[in-house]
Write a protein that holds these residues in place. Structure first.
Motif, mmCIF file in Angstrom:
data_model
loop_
_atom_site.group_PDB
_atom_site.id
_atom_site.type_symbol
_atom_site.label_atom_id
_atom_site.label_comp_id
_atom_site.label_asym_id
_atom_site.label_seq_id
_atom_site.Cartn_x
_atom_site.Cartn_y
_atom_site.Cartn_z
ATOM 1 N N PHE A 148 0.958 -0.999 -0.120
ATOM 2 C CA PHE A 148 0.036 -0.051 0.077
ATOM 3 C C PHE A 148 0.732 1.449 -0.006
ATOM 4 O O PHE A 148 0.474 2.422 0.179
ATOM 5 C CB PHE A 148 -1.133 -0.010 1.247
ATOM 6 C CG PHE A 148 -0.076 -0.193 2.650
ATOM 7 C CD1 PHE A 148 0.575 0.378 3.249
ATOM 8 C CD2 PHE A 148 -0.094 -1.463 2.996
ATOM 9 C CE1 PHE A 148 1.150 0.186 4.541
ATOM 10 C CE2 PHE A 148 0.450 -2.004 4.082
ATOM 11 C CZ PHE A 148 1.047 -1.088 4.868
ATOM 12 N N CYS A 149 2.021 1.135 -0.460
ATOM 13 C CA CYS A 149 3.080 2.254 -0.513
ATOM 14 C C CYS A 149 2.464 3.461 -0.807
ATOM 15 O O CYS A 149 2.274 3.369 -2.109
ATOM 16 C CB CYS A 149 4.496 1.905 -0.807
ATOM 17 S SG CYS A 149 5.449 3.193 -0.686
ATOM 18 N N GLN A 150 2.803 4.718 -0.308
ATOM 19 C CA GLN A 150 1.984 5.916 -0.850
ATOM 20 C C GLN A 150 3.138 6.560 -1.837
ATOM 21 O O GLN A 150 2.839 7.574 -2.587
ATOM 22 C CB GLN A 150 1.666 6.785 0.303
ATOM 23 C CG GLN A 150 0.657 6.303 1.239
ATOM 24 C CD GLN A 150 -0.700 6.117 0.787
ATOM 25 O OE1 GLN A 150 -1.417 6.931 -0.039
ATOM 26 N NE2 GLN A 150 -1.082 4.805 0.450
ATOM 27 N N ASN A 151 4.275 6.090 -1.682
ATOM 28 C CA ASN A 151 5.656 6.983 -2.435
ATOM 29 C C ASN A 151 6.239 5.824 -3.292
ATOM 30 O O ASN A 151 7.551 5.876 -3.324
ATOM 31 C CB ASN A 151 6.727 7.460 -1.549
ATOM 32 C CG ASN A 151 5.867 8.679 -0.853
ATOM 33 O OD1 ASN A 151 5.160 9.267 -1.512
ATOM 34 N ND2 ASN A 151 6.389 9.267 0.151
ATOM 35 N N PHE A 152 5.705 4.661 -3.869
ATOM 36 C CA PHE A 152 6.236 3.506 -4.632
ATOM 37 C C PHE A 152 7.243 4.099 -5.492
ATOM 38 O O PHE A 152 8.188 3.468 -5.810
ATOM 39 C CB PHE A 152 5.101 2.585 -4.678
ATOM 40 C CG PHE A 152 4.499 3.058 -6.060
ATOM 41 C CD1 PHE A 152 4.623 2.581 -7.245
ATOM 42 C CD2 PHE A 152 3.164 3.430 -5.665
ATOM 43 C CE1 PHE A 152 4.077 2.810 -8.349
ATOM 44 C CE2 PHE A 152 2.303 3.873 -6.776
ATOM 45 C CZ PHE A 152 2.738 3.630 -8.038
ATOM 46 N N GLU A 153 6.732 5.055 -6.312
ATOM 47 C CA GLU A 153 7.603 5.489 -7.459
ATOM 48 C C GLU A 153 9.200 5.701 -6.852
ATOM 49 O O GLU A 153 10.096 5.185 -7.670
ATOM 50 C CB GLU A 153 7.089 6.835 -7.943
ATOM 51 C CG GLU A 153 5.813 6.767 -8.593
ATOM 52 C CD GLU A 153 4.553 7.271 -7.642
ATOM 53 O OE1 GLU A 153 4.759 7.217 -6.582
ATOM 54 O OE2 GLU A 153 3.491 7.321 -8.219
ATOM 55 N N ILE A 154 9.236 6.363 -5.712
ATOM 56 C CA ILE A 154 10.727 6.524 -5.399
ATOM 57 C C ILE A 154 11.191 5.593 -4.395
ATOM 58 O O ILE A 154 12.358 5.212 -4.568
ATOM 59 C CB ILE A 154 10.913 7.835 -4.921
ATOM 60 C CG1 ILE A 154 9.777 8.343 -3.574
ATOM 61 C CG2 ILE A 154 10.820 8.999 -5.897
ATOM 62 C CD1 ILE A 154 10.294 9.566 -2.778
ATOM 63 N N SER A 155 10.319 5.045 -3.674
ATOM 64 C CA SER A 155 10.894 4.009 -2.491
ATOM 65 C C SER A 155 11.146 2.619 -3.067
ATOM 66 O O SER A 155 12.024 1.857 -2.684
ATOM 67 C CB SER A 155 9.752 3.590 -1.585
ATOM 68 O OG SER A 155 8.670 3.169 -1.824
#
Ligand code: SF4
Length: 286
Positions: free
Chosen positions: A83-90
């Motif tokens: 459910f990562c909200q910042n998956f593009e960078i994380s």
């Protein structure tokens, strides 16, 4: 950091994954690499995101309200929350996401510039991706920032070895640590380690110089039981009843884009459960 004179893989000791990284390779977090037989932060000084944010957005609800921090992030994370909200960078690596090099001196200069133009800017926050997988940059920036009278904020999943957190703790003025659930199995499913997160919260919660807030994002089916929240809040209260807890609402994202948002009534109910033990509980995203 582990090192060796042989050309075999080197073990990284920054978190519980203990990745064996071959020369030129990357670890599970996609941020750390092996150079000349030593583990190094491959994402050092490589910023993917930079913005001036209100402290309330970190979130820090009870630390310098109304102030702002220069917020920076790189790439990489040692967890795999669906459910990562910042998956593009994380979840990106060096080749998967645009970045630009900003040295600690350049970052602190920029923060001072921001503070001159806007006196509500009081420091630097390391956030967006997981800062601890590149903790040496946090350390170097934070030492310089303190020399210049700026404050340091860490926003992290807290999933790092005790020597990393111990080295940073005296440099931090405030932190928000995610406590994603209160079950070891739940953490394993997310690629993290509950024991390490608990140790991080204990270290920062007892650090005389660091104001600590904790965030639990309520994801239906993962951590929405009253019993688990009661256990979590009681444990936090044992460390320090003044720890601030954010109980926040999940919105569909990344691998859980088809899920439903957490019912507001569920977030409110679990916040009330937490208030049985903790006087400083805030709800978020409601
Ligand atoms: S910090 Fe990264 S490379 Fe090091 S052990 Fe953790 S996941 Fe592996």
């Amino acid at each position: 950091m582990s090192s060796s004179s042989t050309s075999g893989p080197i073990i990284c000791d920054v978190c519980w994954h203990h990745c064996a990284i071959p020369e030129g390779g990357v670890g599970f977090c996609r941020a750390r690499t092996c150079r000349d037989g030593r583990v190094a932060a491959g994402n050092y000084g490589r910023l993917t995101s930079i913005a001036v944010d209100p402290v309330e957005k970190k979130p820090l609800a009870e630390w310098h309200p109304g102030c702002r921090v220069l917020s920076v992030g790189s790439y990489g994370c040692n967890m795999r929350c669906p459910f990562c909200q910042n998956f593009e960078i994380s979840q990106g690596g060096a080749g998967g996401v645009p970045w630009r090099e900003v040295s600690p001196h350049e970052l602190v200069d920029l923060a001072q510039d921001c503070a001159r133009r806007d006196p509500t800017v009081i420091g630097i926050a390391h956030t967006y991706n997981e800062p601890l997988v590149g903790w040496e940059y946090v350390r170097d920036c934070s030492e310089l920032a303190h020399e210049k009278g700026l404050t340091n904020v860490l926003v992290s999943n807290g999933c790092a070895s005790t020597h990393v957190v111990g080295a940073l703790a005296p440099l931090l003025d405030a932190a928000n640590i995610d406590l994603k659930c209160f079950s070891a199995e739940g953490y394993q499913g997310l690629g993290g380690c509950l024991d390490d997160v608990r140790a991080t919260i204990e270290t920062l919660g007892t650090s005389p110089s660091c104001h600590l807030e904790v965030t639990t994002l309520i994801v239906p089916g993962l951590n929405d039981s009253e019993a688990a929240m009661r256990q979590e809040a009681a444990w936090l209260a044992e460390i320090d009843r003044s720890i601030v807890l954010h109980v926040t609402r999940f919105f569909p994202r990344w691998h859980m884009a088809d899920a439903r948002p957490t019912p507001i009534s569920c977030v409110m109910r679990l916040a009330d459960v937490a208030r049985e033990c903790l006087p400083h509980v805030h709800v978020g995203n409601c």
